[in-house]
Write a protein that holds these residues in place. Structure first.
Motif, PDB file in Angstrom:
ATOM      1  N   CYS A  58      40.686  38.556  50.080  1.00 45.11           N
ATOM      2  CA  CYS A  58      40.746  38.458  48.621  1.00 45.11           C
ATOM      3  C   CYS A  58      41.117  37.044  48.180  1.00 45.11           C
ATOM      4  O   CYS A  58      41.976  36.409  48.792  1.00 45.11           O
ATOM      5  CB  CYS A  58      41.776  39.442  48.068  1.00 45.11           C
ATOM      6  SG  CYS A  58      41.502  41.158  48.561  1.00 45.11           S
ATOM      7  N   MET A  61      40.036  48.284  52.754  1.00 44.85           N
ATOM      8  CA  MET A  61      39.473  49.066  51.653  1.00 44.85           C
ATOM      9  C   MET A  61      38.388  49.987  52.186  1.00 44.85           C
ATOM     10  O   MET A  61      37.482  49.562  52.900  1.00 44.85           O
ATOM     11  CB  MET A  61      38.896  48.146  50.573  1.00 44.85           C
ATOM     12  CG  MET A  61      38.550  48.881  49.287  1.00 44.85           C
ATOM     13  SD  MET A  61      38.378  47.748  47.890  1.00 44.85           S
ATOM     14  CE  MET A  61      40.045  47.091  47.755  1.00 44.85           C
ATOM     15  N   TYR A 105      38.202  50.336  43.686  1.00 44.58           N
ATOM     16  CA  TYR A 105      39.592  49.974  43.913  1.00 44.58           C
ATOM     17  C   TYR A 105      40.392  49.969  42.615  1.00 44.58           C
ATOM     18  O   TYR A 105      39.851  49.873  41.512  1.00 44.58           O
ATOM     19  CB  TYR A 105      39.686  48.605  44.590  1.00 44.58           C
ATOM     20  CG  TYR A 105      39.252  47.431  43.725  1.00 44.58           C
ATOM     21  CD1 TYR A 105      40.183  46.686  43.017  1.00 44.58           C
ATOM     22  CD2 TYR A 105      37.903  47.067  43.628  1.00 44.58           C
ATOM     23  CE1 TYR A 105      39.801  45.619  42.225  1.00 44.58           C
ATOM     24  CE2 TYR A 105      37.511  45.998  42.848  1.00 44.58           C
ATOM     25  CZ  TYR A 105      38.467  45.274  42.136  1.00 44.58           C
ATOM     26  OH  TYR A 105      38.082  44.232  41.342  1.00 44.58           O
ATOM     27  N   VAL A 118      43.593  48.039  40.702  1.00 43.74           N
ATOM     28  CA  VAL A 118      44.331  46.774  40.712  1.00 43.74           C
ATOM     29  C   VAL A 118      45.821  47.097  40.783  1.00 43.74           C
ATOM     30  O   VAL A 118      46.410  47.617  39.832  1.00 43.74           O
ATOM     31  CB  VAL A 118      44.018  45.931  39.464  1.00 43.74           C
ATOM     32  CG1 VAL A 118      44.837  44.638  39.480  1.00 43.74           C
ATOM     33  CG2 VAL A 118      42.531  45.618  39.395  1.00 43.74           C
ATOM     34  N   THR A 124      44.259  42.775  45.064  1.00 36.11           N
ATOM     35  CA  THR A 124      43.300  43.400  44.152  1.00 36.11           C
ATOM     36  C   THR A 124      43.221  42.654  42.821  1.00 36.11           C
ATOM     37  O   THR A 124      42.180  42.696  42.149  1.00 36.11           O
ATOM     38  CB  THR A 124      43.645  44.885  43.930  1.00 36.11           C
ATOM     39  OG1 THR A 124      45.050  45.016  43.661  1.00 36.11           O
ATOM     40  CG2 THR A 124      43.292  45.707  45.151  1.00 36.11           C
TER      41      THR A 124
END
Length: 274
Positions: A54, A68, A84, A86, A91
């Motif tokens: 990320c 994930m 997903y 946050v 995230t």
């Protein structure tokens, strides 16, 4: 039916910079990302996961990749999808990405779900982000002529996710929520007992709630039914090397330690310690 090949499982994973082709909010909490990827990634099985590198949000520095679960994978279009919520630095970084950006992904990893061709109907019960993990089951089950009933749990109706994915594959869907009082284990138990009595539950599949896991374990023992659970767990390497995702499991009366990333994340329902 037990899960086959756990001890001998060897992942076939590829790292690549995948191109984001869509990325949008699903509701007030969840976002859906779809990426163009290589053939290996697009062949991910339900229940497998990826390690995502990320980007760093301003003022933050996520150090490790984030695991994930696969929300969708299609070899015909060369795409993989993630759903997903946050919740942290990783995230938050994902949420910054837009169409045309690239995301470094490593996968697919882990042991996915197993479907027995002898089954005629399965039941998937999940809550929260666990609904993303369970969603690909509907397509895989339909391809084998297995019917699906999905019980989807959330705090409020607008936070129920994956309903459209299940319905698109012909699954029966029951949404249960805290706001209308239907998400209690007692209510879900009544629905599961009715499905079992009607011969519409050859196996349980679950993810996302320890309470729902314990409920299904009790019913699986009572009725002699098999089941599988996808466990959510913090990970570092995702490759079985660092041993940071070890959990206890009960196997034939013995307590065993297993790595969620390597031996799972899908396990026999009755072996998991909720």
């Amino acid at each position: 039916m037990g899960l086959r090949g756990h001890s001998a499982f060897q992942p076939s994973a590829v790292a690549e910079k995948a191109l984001i082709i869509s990325h949008e909010a699903v509701n007030g909490e969840y976002r859906h990302m779809r990426l163009a990827c290589n053939a290996v990634a697009a062949g991910a099985a339900p229940g497998q996961f990826f390690q995502l590198l990320c980007p760093a949000p301003p003022g933050e520095a996520p150090f490790l990749r984030r695991p994930m679960s696969v929300y969708g994978a299609d070899p015909a279009t060369g795409t993989v999808e993630f759903l997903y919520k946050v919740t942290g630095a990783g995230t938050r970084g994902l949420a910054m990405l837009g169409v045309g950006d690239q995301l470094d992904i490593l996968g697919p990893l882990g042991q996915g779900f197993t479907l027995d061709p002898a089954w005629r109907h399965i039941v998937a019960v999940g809550r929260g982000a666990g609904l993303a993990t369970l969603a690909p089951l509907a397509r895989a089950a339909r391809a084998q002529g297995i019917g699906v009933t999905a019980i989807l749990s959330a705090r409020r109706p607008e936070l129920v996710v994956s309903e459209a994915q299940f319905r698109a594959q012909g699954a029966e869907v029951l949404a249960v929520t805290e706001s209308d009082g239907t998400s209690s284990p007692a209510y879900v138990e009544r629905q599961l007992r009715a499905l079992t009595a009607a011969g519409r539950c050859d196996a349980f599949f679950t993810c996302g709630s320890a309470r729902l896991l314990r409920l299904q374990q009790d019913l699986a023992r009572e009725f002699g039914l098999p089941g599988q659970v996808a466990l959510e767990q913090q990970m570092a390497c995702g490759l079985g090397i660092c041993f940071c995702c070890v959990r206890d499991f009960q196997v034939e009366g013995r307590t065993l330690h297993k790595r969620v990333c390597w031996d799972g994340p899908v396990f026999d329902l009755l072996e998991a310690v909720a």
